[in-house]
Write an enzyme that holds these catalytic residues in place. Structure first.
Site, PDB file in Angstrom:
ATOM      1  N   ASP A 114      44.878 -28.321  -5.186  1.00 49.11           N
ATOM      2  CA  ASP A 114      46.095 -28.401  -4.379  1.00 49.11           C
ATOM      3  C   ASP A 114      46.706 -27.006  -4.276  1.00 49.11           C
ATOM      4  O   ASP A 114      47.067 -26.408  -5.286  1.00 49.11           O
ATOM      5  CB  ASP A 114      47.088 -29.368  -5.040  1.00 49.11           C
ATOM      6  CG  ASP A 114      48.240 -29.743  -4.133  1.00 49.11           C
ATOM      7  OD1 ASP A 114      48.219 -29.346  -2.949  1.00 49.11           O
ATOM      8  OD2 ASP A 114      49.158 -30.438  -4.604  1.00 49.11           O
TER       9      ASP A 114
ATOM     10  N   ASP B  85      45.736 -28.324   2.823  1.00 46.99           N
ATOM     11  CA  ASP B  85      46.003 -27.638   1.562  1.00 46.99           C
ATOM     12  C   ASP B  85      45.555 -28.379   0.311  1.00 46.99           C
ATOM     13  O   ASP B  85      45.861 -27.952  -0.805  1.00 46.99           O
ATOM     14  CB  ASP B  85      47.499 -27.304   1.445  1.00 46.99           C
ATOM     15  CG  ASP B  85      48.368 -28.547   1.443  1.00 46.99           C
ATOM     16  OD1 ASP B  85      47.886 -29.607   1.856  1.00 46.99           O
ATOM     17  OD2 ASP B  85      49.531 -28.441   1.022  1.00 46.99           O
ATOM     18  N   GLU B  86      44.815 -29.473   0.451  1.00 44.55           N
ATOM     19  CA  GLU B  86      44.331 -30.142  -0.759  1.00 44.55           C
ATOM     20  C   GLU B  86      43.041 -30.906  -0.473  1.00 44.55           C
ATOM     21  O   GLU B  86      42.774 -31.313   0.652  1.00 44.55           O
ATOM     22  CB  GLU B  86      45.385 -31.080  -1.340  1.00 44.55           C
ATOM     23  CG  GLU B  86      45.796 -32.218  -0.444  1.00 44.55           C
ATOM     24  CD  GLU B  86      46.761 -33.172  -1.121  1.00 44.55           C
ATOM     25  OE1 GLU B  86      46.566 -33.485  -2.319  1.00 44.55           O
ATOM     26  OE2 GLU B  86      47.719 -33.605  -0.459  1.00 44.55           O
TER      27      GLU B  86
END
Length: 365
Positions: A14, A107-108
Site C-alpha cells: 500500500d 496505489d495498492e
C-alpha cells in the site's frame, strides 16, 4: 492454533498517501506541508498528505470541511495521468517477483509470493526488496503487510504506516486477532463498528464469542465473514486479472444545477464521455445507473436494466433523462454521474498455485 486452511504467503503493498506524495515529490516546495489533492471550491479531497491528516483531513472529505480543519491547507489539482504512470512502474516491480498480482487501485495490490520468480523463501525479504525498489525508482515510500491470506495481509499493512511493514506469523494469528480492535478489521466500517460497540464487541476476542447464527442475525451476510475472519479464515485467492464490473463517469459542478435544461446539457456531455470510454475498451453493458448528489450531500441513485446492451450516447442520454424524472427531490444538484454495469466482459478462470508451506519459512519481524 490449528489452522483450517492451506498456508500461502500473501503480501499487501500500500503506497503511503500516494497522490499527495507524488505531488510533494514532483514539487519539493510542497514537502513537509499540509496538502490535499482535489478541488478547492466545490470538490472533495482525493488524498491528503500525512501533515494534513494530523489536522483530521481525510480523503472523500468536502474541501470546505478540510479547509476548516486545516486553515493553511494547500489544495493541489489531481494529475491522474502522472499517478497512472508511476503506478505502472510500481506494478512492473511486482511482476519481477510474481505473476500473481491483484491490483486494488493505483496505489495498492495483493501479491501471492508462495512461489516467486526469484526463489526467495522469506516473504518478509520480498516485501523489503519491493519497498526498497519502489523508493529507489520513484522516490516514494510504501508499506506492506505479510501473512497467510489477503485479509490478514491487508490488516497488517496498516499497522506500521508510513514506510513500514508488519508480518503476522501463522502461530501468532489467534492472539493477534483476539487483541485487534474491531474497527481495525478490514471490512468493518464506522457504522458497523459503532453497532458492535453497543453489543459489547470491542476486540476480536469479543467478536469471537458470538456464534455464526448470532452474527448472521445481527449483521446479515456479513456476519459469516466476521465469524470466519476473526478465526483467521479467509480463502479468497489473489486474482491476477480482476474483472471490471462497471464503467462510470461523473462530474462535480462549480455551481449548483438548478433547472432541467442545465441537467440535460450535463447528461448529454456525460453520455458522450461514457460512450467514448466504453468504445475505447470495447465494452457494452445492460444496466445504466444515474447518480445524483444534491447540495446538502444527500445521494440518490436509480438504475434501469434491459435485455439488450446499451450501445450509443443517444441511448445513454434518453435513459438518463428517464432516470432523472424518477428523482425524489427538486433540490440544487452538485454532482451528476452515469455508469454502466452488467458488462459483456466474461470472467476468466485463473489458476493459482496453493502449496502448504512449513511455518518456519515465514521470517519473524
Amino acid at each position: 492454533m490449528d489452522l483450517p486452511f492451506q498456508i500461502r504467503k500473501i503480501i499487501h503493498v500500500d503506497m503511503d498517501a500516494f497522490y499527495a506524495s507524488v505531488e510533494q515529490h514532483d514539487n519539493p516546495a510542497l514537502k513537509g506541508k499540509a496538502i490535499a489533492v482535489g478541488g478547492q471550491h466545490r470538490g472533495v479531497v482525493a488524498a491528503a498528505s500525512y501533515e494534513a491528516r494530523k489536522y483530521g483531513v481525510r480523503s472523500a472529505m468536502p474541501s470546505k470541511t478540510a479547509k476548516e480543519k486545516c486553515p493553511h491547507l494547500i489544495f493541489v489539482p489531481p494529475r491522474f495521468p502522472r499517478y497512472k504512470e508511476i503506478s505502472a512502474k510500481i506494478r512492473e516491480i511486482f511482476y519481477e517477483y510474481t505473476d500473481l498480482v491483484e491490483p486494488l487501485s493505483l496505489d495498492e495490490a495483493y501479491l501471492d509470493v508462495t512461489e516467486n520468480k526469484k526463489g526467495i523463501e522469506s516473504a518478509n525479504q520480498i516485501a523489503r526488496d519491493i519497498r526498497r525498489r519502489i523508493f529507489e525508482e520513484t522516490g516514494l515510500t510504501a508499506s506492506a503487510g505479510i501473512s497467510v491470506n489477503k485479509f490478514l495481509a491487508k490488516v497488517a499493512s496498516d499497522i506500521n504506516k508510513p514506510n513500514g511493514q508488519k508480518t503476522i506469523h501463522p502461530d501468532r494469528i489467534e492472539s493477534f486477532l483476539e487483541e485487534l480492535p474491531v474497527e481495525k478489521f478490514y471490512g468493518v466500517g464506522k457504522v458497523t463498528a459503532n453497532k458492535m460497540f453497543t453489543l459489547g464487541i470491542f476486540k476480536g476476542k469479543d467478536l469471537k464469542k458470538k456464534t455464526l447464527e448470532e452474527l448472521t442475525r445481527l449483521f446479515g451476510k456479513s456476519g459469516s465473514y466476521y465469524y470466519h475472519v476473526v478465526r483467521g479464515v479467509h480463502n479468497s485467492e489473489v486474482k491476477p486479472h480482476r474483472i471490471q464490473k462497471s464503467v462510470a463517469v461523473e462530474r462535480t459542478f462549480s455551481e449548483d444545477l438548478m433547472d432541467d435544461q442545465q441537467i440535460n446539457d450535463k447528461l448529454e456531455s456525460l453520455s458522450q464521455e461514457l460512450h467514448q470510454r466504453l468504445q475505447k475498451n470495447n465494452i457494452l453493458g445492460r444496466s445504466l445507473t444515474l447518480k445524483i448528489k444534491y447540495k446538502d450531500f444527500s445521494l440518490f441513485t436509480r438504475s434501469i436494466t434491459q435485455e439488450e446492451y446499451f450501445n450509443s450516447p443517444v441511448k445513454y442520454l434518453e435513459t438518463g433523462k428517464k432516470l432523472w424524472e424518477l428523482r425524489p427531490f427538486d433540490k440544487p444538484v452538485r454532482l451528476l454521474g452515469l455508469s454502466v454495469s452488467q458488462l459483456n466482459t466474461e470472467e476468466k478462470k485463473q489458476v493459482s498455485v496453493q502449496l502448504k508451506i512449513p511455518f518456519k519459512e515465514f521470517e519473524r519481524d
